[in-house]
Design an enzyme around this catalytic site. Sequence first.
Site, short mmCIF file in Angstrom:
data_model
loop_
_atom_site.label_atom_id
_atom_site.label_comp_id
_atom_site.label_asym_id
_atom_site.label_seq_id
_atom_site.Cartn_x
_atom_site.Cartn_y
_atom_site.Cartn_z
N LYS A 116 38.43 31.02 28.27
CA LYS A 116 38.87 32.42 28.58
C LYS A 116 38.63 32.81 29.88
CE LYS A 116 40.28 31.85 24.24
NZ LYS A 116 41.54 31.39 24.02
N GLY A 164 39.98 35.67 20.26
CA GLY A 164 40.33 36.49 19.12
C GLY A 164 39.25 37.35 18.25
N GLY A 165 38.60 37.82 19.41
CA GLY A 165 37.48 38.95 18.99
C GLY A 165 35.97 38.46 18.65
N GLU A 275 48.66 36.85 25.84
CA GLU A 275 48.29 38.00 24.99
C GLU A 275 47.94 38.99 26.21
OE1 GLU A 275 45.80 36.44 21.24
OE2 GLU A 275 44.82 37.84 22.69
N GLU A 288 44.32 36.51 27.32
CA GLU A 288 44.00 35.20 26.81
C GLU A 288 45.46 34.54 26.49
OE1 GLU A 288 42.12 34.93 22.70
OE2 GLU A 288 40.85 36.21 23.93
N ARG A 292 48.77 27.61 20.35
CA ARG A 292 49.24 27.12 18.97
C ARG A 292 50.53 27.94 18.60
NH1 ARG A 292 45.44 30.76 18.47
NH2 ARG A 292 45.80 32.71 17.28
N ARG A 337 51.22 40.95 6.28
CA ARG A 337 50.38 39.66 5.75
C ARG A 337 49.90 40.30 4.47
NH1 ARG A 337 46.82 36.84 10.92
NH2 ARG A 337 48.58 37.01 12.26
#
Length: 447
Positions: A116, A164-165, A275, A288, A292, A337
Amino acid sequence: MFNKILIANRGEIALRIIRACKELGIKTVAVYSLADQDSLHVRFADEVVCIGPGPSAQSYLNIPNLISAAELTNADAIHPGYGFLAENAHFAEVCESCGIQFIGPSHDMIANMGDKAYAKSRMREAGIPIIPGSDGILKDLNQAQRLAKDFGLPIILKATAGGGGRGMRIVRTMDQLENAFITARSEAEAAFNNPGLYMEKYFEHPRHIEVQILGDEFGNIVAFGERECSIQRKHQKLIEESPSPAIDATLRSKLIAAAIKGAKIVNYKSAGTVEFLLDADGKFYFMEMNTRIQVEHPVTEMVIGIDLVKEQIRLSAGERLLFTKPLKLRGHAIECRINAEDPDKGFRPNPGDISYFHVPGGPGVRVDTHAYALYKIPPYYDSLLAKIITHGKNREEALCRMMRSLEEFIIEGIKTTIPFHQKILQDKDFQSGHFDTKFVERFINKT
Ligand code: MV4
């Protein structure tokens, strides 16, 4: 074009990829673990190969077994989906060296964008706004302390191999910095085998905005409208939408231009996501790049009218992008979701038998799921059970269709996040579009 694609994944995304292959006239191979024998991806694929027992480490993450399955079935490409090995540069390299096309960018692109701090430095070169912070990896605690003083607190420490944290520490006072630095570094070392940390100024009320891109072998890049992904809990997105209620046409064209510039400087090929963090004052910063296809890709598909998975496959086969100008967005799309989790028990995973299953439908409703009546949810994998995606002429209509769909969706035998979504959709701030990445935390505390 490929003759046969092996899908190195499970669940709804495996089914999603099979659907794209069918429309492209490509044969499919499903791989499955012993816990997934009754899964729909196994039923709908042309050929199936069992790759091991339930636990992912022995099946969906088992590279030798996946490669053997591809060789056994003569598959000429592997689609990794999301999660599992989708951003594993080593796996992509093994595929390449076995003469199997990995459907995604090259292994060095995955490795580079997976670092990153390095990705940020490339974007800085391109002249894209990046979050103010350290220039690359922090050398030691001393440097971290100097930089924290320069930028001013709060700051955030992030693992360069994270994303992603995962592996992050917020530092609000100078006396927290030493402990945060040491623990974040050893966590990063343990989790990613890479202790590298970088520092950023910490934004208290950001939105998470991402831009879908596609790149071909000929250097063409196209970027589509943004996705708003601020509705998340513990770094798991719950609701995504496109377009973002916080972004007007002017800001959108700036984001799109930045995403294209970034993708061009790294010579990006394949589907990817750039992102951004959007500050409360409307400024955006690169955060970032994901290499995918993402869980939330359908909201973009609904507003641009393109099958992104089919495009991703075509691009991997060396075909040219059919559109090189940003496409017009049509209406508004929202995704909820639906997880097999109990919202009343801290979102604890809730696997088990589904006794009754009725899927919503009607105008503007799409449901991506691998579940069905009498399906047994195995305990080994993440709890995503279904994605409801609704589309409407505007946000109001898409929201209305989502509320209707949540009501129509009947799942019995297990607890799901449907009631939680219904409550969020009633919230005034959600309805008016006034929210940031802390929305869910605040929402849980007040209800
Ligand atoms: C940030 C941030 C504020 N400032 N970076 C979360 C996911 C990952 N992609 C990056 N994340 C964040 N990065 C800066 N410079 C806020 C988040 C963030 C967050 C951070 C800590 C705990 C919970 C969070 C929830 C959403 C976003």
